[in-house]
Design a protein around this motif. Structure first.
Motif, PDB file in Angstrom:
ATOM      1  N   MET A 193       0.406  -1.230   0.453  1.00 54.75           N
ATOM      2  CA  MET A 193      -0.024  -0.302  -0.127  1.00 54.75           C
ATOM      3  C   MET A 193       1.070   1.732  -0.163  1.00 54.75           C
ATOM      4  O   MET A 193       1.545   1.590   0.223  1.00 54.75           O
ATOM      5  N   SER A 253       0.656   4.782   0.726  1.00 56.00           N
ATOM      6  CA  SER A 253      -0.264   5.853   1.678  1.00 56.00           C
ATOM      7  C   SER A 253       0.372   7.031   2.011  1.00 56.00           C
ATOM      8  O   SER A 253       1.461   7.501   2.339  1.00 56.00           O
ATOM      9  N   TYR A 254      -0.126   8.044   1.772  1.00 46.59           N
ATOM     10  CA  TYR A 254       0.619   9.804   1.924  1.00 46.59           C
ATOM     11  C   TYR A 254      -0.514  10.370   2.810  1.00 46.59           C
ATOM     12  O   TYR A 254      -1.744  10.118   2.062  1.00 46.59           O
ATOM     13  N   ASP A 255      -0.388  11.553   3.688  1.00 50.39           N
ATOM     14  CA  ASP A 255      -1.386  11.817   4.008  1.00 50.39           C
ATOM     15  C   ASP A 255      -1.285  13.161   3.717  1.00 50.39           C
ATOM     16  O   ASP A 255      -1.898  14.049   4.638  1.00 50.39           O
ATOM     17  N   THR A 289     -10.120  12.310   0.383  1.00 49.70           N
ATOM     18  CA  THR A 289      -8.940  11.356   0.402  1.00 49.70           C
ATOM     19  C   THR A 289      -9.439  10.062  -1.135  1.00 49.70           C
ATOM     20  O   THR A 289     -10.375  10.386  -1.373  1.00 49.70           O
ATOM     21  N   ASP A 295      -8.991   6.804  -3.551  1.00 55.49           N
ATOM     22  CA  ASP A 295      -8.564   5.656  -3.303  1.00 55.49           C
ATOM     23  C   ASP A 295      -8.334   5.208  -4.543  1.00 55.49           C
ATOM     24  O   ASP A 295      -8.944   5.094  -5.344  1.00 55.49           O
ATOM     25  N   GLY A 316      -3.677   2.041  -2.768  1.00 50.30           N
ATOM     26  CA  GLY A 316      -3.055   3.183  -2.355  1.00 50.30           C
ATOM     27  C   GLY A 316      -3.788   4.752  -1.683  1.00 50.30           C
ATOM     28  O   GLY A 316      -5.146   3.949  -2.722  1.00 50.30           O
ATOM     29  N   SER A 317      -3.564   5.240  -1.005  1.00 46.61           N
ATOM     30  CA  SER A 317      -4.516   6.644  -1.216  1.00 46.61           C
ATOM     31  C   SER A 317      -3.873   8.027  -0.968  1.00 46.61           C
ATOM     32  O   SER A 317      -2.297   7.679  -0.337  1.00 46.61           O
ATOM     33  N   VAL A 318      -4.598   9.170  -1.075  1.00 47.24           N
ATOM     34  CA  VAL A 318      -3.599  10.224  -1.294  1.00 47.24           C
ATOM     35  C   VAL A 318      -4.626  11.425  -1.335  1.00 47.24           C
ATOM     36  O   VAL A 318      -6.041  11.208  -0.909  1.00 47.24           O
ATOM     37  N   LEU A 348      -1.185   8.609  -7.195  1.00 44.07           N
ATOM     38  CA  LEU A 348      -0.114   7.640  -6.313  1.00 44.07           C
ATOM     39  C   LEU A 348       0.897   8.160  -7.331  1.00 44.07           C
ATOM     40  O   LEU A 348       1.842   8.131  -6.385  1.00 44.07           O
TER      41      LEU A 348
END
Ligand code: NAD
Length: 482
Positions: A1, A3-5, A21, A23, A34-36, A185
């Motif tokens: 995965m 993942s950035y926040d 977000t 997805d 992944g998700s941003v 991503l």
């Protein structure tokens, strides 16, 4: 995965203004990969504000000498290269691009474009002194155009970002990039590379989001130039917004190019099969310049159909991460529906299905797959021959003589690419000369970074790549001396 926040705004990781977000799911497994954060208007406001401040800073990026900027850009290229394997593996999952094709289309071109434009500005004269007619002399000076908004599609996300980012940075512009949600991503790896290379604050922002966010960015009062790659429909909306604001815009839009097989071609697919595949089917048919109308001399019609059929049916369809796959899934369920709709349309309009047809490829029950489909016995007026499908769907259309081939090739609202296939390069060149499009390949097709790329008619306005691509991020001022 992955993942950035946080979002990359003005060269700094910052908390997003909103809570939503994006997805991203794998095009082949439909699993979350992944998700941003999804950027909002407030993030755009901040990105444009810091980009303007950096642009107007008397000691900022645009004021640096081209040599100093170019040195940082060379480091940026090094950092991109360090991340290039990770980048192409991510793209293959995001949009279904087969990994061997991602290696060819997406791996090297970001660093190559950055180094190329760094090299160009190192050697470009900033001033040209011209003798005057009414004045003693004029100093013609070149400046960066300003704060750039770059809107990027999902099909070849890295290269299409760098055809904008590399010349814009080299010219001394600051830039706000809006990647597509489908490929959000991989755009974050660009942010990491920029940070590691020491590109200064304010210069680059990367704000993933949908159409509304793109429209907001395009019309933002702090933007000086828009560079858009996407559909013709999206391009028209962007052009309208820019017309109202009198804002310079370059548009790289859709296509429906012709691959013209001349009657002297040795159709040995051992020799030219790979080139024909690349020019008509690369990236699961999701490339704007592909020659999706294959024009065949009438007396060799069956032979051309057989050759295209052999090329298409021998291409392994499957997991994009498998090195042997040549055709993967489409990028999204929306694309799968769109392309399946066109396959049905072709069948309903009476075309003969040579390969593929309705339904999913055997054994591929998950992912956004369609059957690669070859149509024959249709003319250039069929919807599947006129409209951009953006999937692995080809039509073979017969013609009578070179003039007729040129007429059919040019009978399209689009004018982006095209190819001519012949044993006689002089004859191929004279046919290529008559094709109404921005680019044509002879016995193959691949846009080259050193040459201008772009379309005419509904395929767009302006050019990317080559020195022409740099010029679109620069403006000139004439200073008259008496
Ligand atoms: P699209 O037009 O739906 O979206 C492209 C990008 O523009 C996305 O980032 C999207 O969010 C944004 N966008 C869409 N409408 C907008 C608007 N009104 N204002 C601002 N931003 C907007 O296209 P797509 O489906 O993502 O991409 C496929 C299309 O792109 C095809 O038509 C293809 O031919 C074209 N394309 C052209 C080139 C070229 O160089 N000519 C290259 C690749 C793709």
């Amino acid at each position: 995965m992955i993942s950035y926040d946080q979002l990359f705004i003005g060269g700094i990781w910052r908390s997003p203004a909103g809570n939503d977000t994006i997805d991203v799911v794998s095009a082949s497994s439909e699993q979350l990969i992944g998700s941003v954060p999804e950027a909002t208007g407030a993030d755009v406001d901040l990105a444009v504000e810091v980009a303007r401040a950096a642009f107007l800073d008397p000691e900022g990026w645009p004021a640096w000498s081209p040599q100093r900027r170019a040195d940082v850009l060379d480091r940026f290229a090094d950092e991109l290269e360090k991340r290039s394997e990770q980048t192409i593996y991510t793209i293959a999952q995001e949009n279904g691009m087969p990994i061997s094709i991602a290696r060819a289309l997406e791996k090297d071109s970001p660093a190559l474009l950055v180094r190329y434009y760094a090299g160009l500005v190192r050697s470009q004269a900033r001033e040209d002194i011209r003798p005057g007619v009414w004045v003693a002399s004029t100093s013609v000076r070149t400046y960066p155009i300003g704060v750039v908004a770059a809107i990027v599609p999902w099909n070849v996300p890295q290269t299409l970002t760098f055809t904008k980012l590399a010349p814009a940075l080299a010219a001394g512009c600051t830039i706000v990039i809006k990647p597509s949600p489908e490929t959000a991503l991989d755009s974050f790896f660009i942010a990491e590379a920029a940070l590691a290379a020491g590109i200064p604050e304010g210069v680059i922002s990367i704000l993933p989001g949908g159409r509304e966010l793109g429209a907001y960015l395009v019309s933002h009062p702090g933007i000086d130039k828009v560079a858009f790659t996407g559909s013709t429909e999206g391009g028209r909306a962007v052009a309208q917004a820019c017309a109202r604001l009198l804002r310079p815009v370059s548009l790289e839009l859709g296509g429906k190019s012709a691959a013209v097989i001349l009657d002297d071609l040795d159709l040995d697919i051992e020799k030219i099969g790979q080139q024909l595949f690349a020019a008509t089917l690369a990236n699961n048919g999701q490339v704007c310049f592909l020659g999706t109308r294959v024009l065949a001399p009438r007396h060799r019609y069956n032979e051309v159909i057989e050759a295209m059929s052999a090329i298409m049916s021998s291409a392994p369809v499957g997991d994009p991460l498998d090195e042997t796959t040549l055709i993967g899934p489409l990028a999204s369920s929306r694309q799968q529906e769109r392309v399946s709709g066109y396959i049905n349309r072709g069948i309903n309009d009476g075309a003969r299905v040579i390969v593929g047809g309705k339904g999913r490829p055997l054994g591929l029950d998950r992912g956004w797959y369609v059957k690669p489909t070859l149509f024959a016995d249709l003319d250039n007026n069929a919807a599947v021959a006129r409209e951009e499908i953006f999937g692995p769907v080809l039509c073979v259309i017969p013609y009578d003589g070179d003039d007729d081939a040129v007429r059919i090739a040019n009978d399209s609202e689009f004018g982006l690419g095209g190819s001519v296939w012949s044993g006689d390069s002089g004859r191929a060149l004279s046919v290529a000369d008559r094709i109404l499009s921005g680019t044509v390949g002879i016995n193959g097709y691949a846009p080259d970074p050193y040459a201008p790329f772009g379309g005419i008619k509904a395929s767009g306005i302006g050019r990317e790549m080559g020195i022409e691509g740099l010029a679109s991020y620069q403006r000139q001022k004439s200073i008259y001396s008496f």
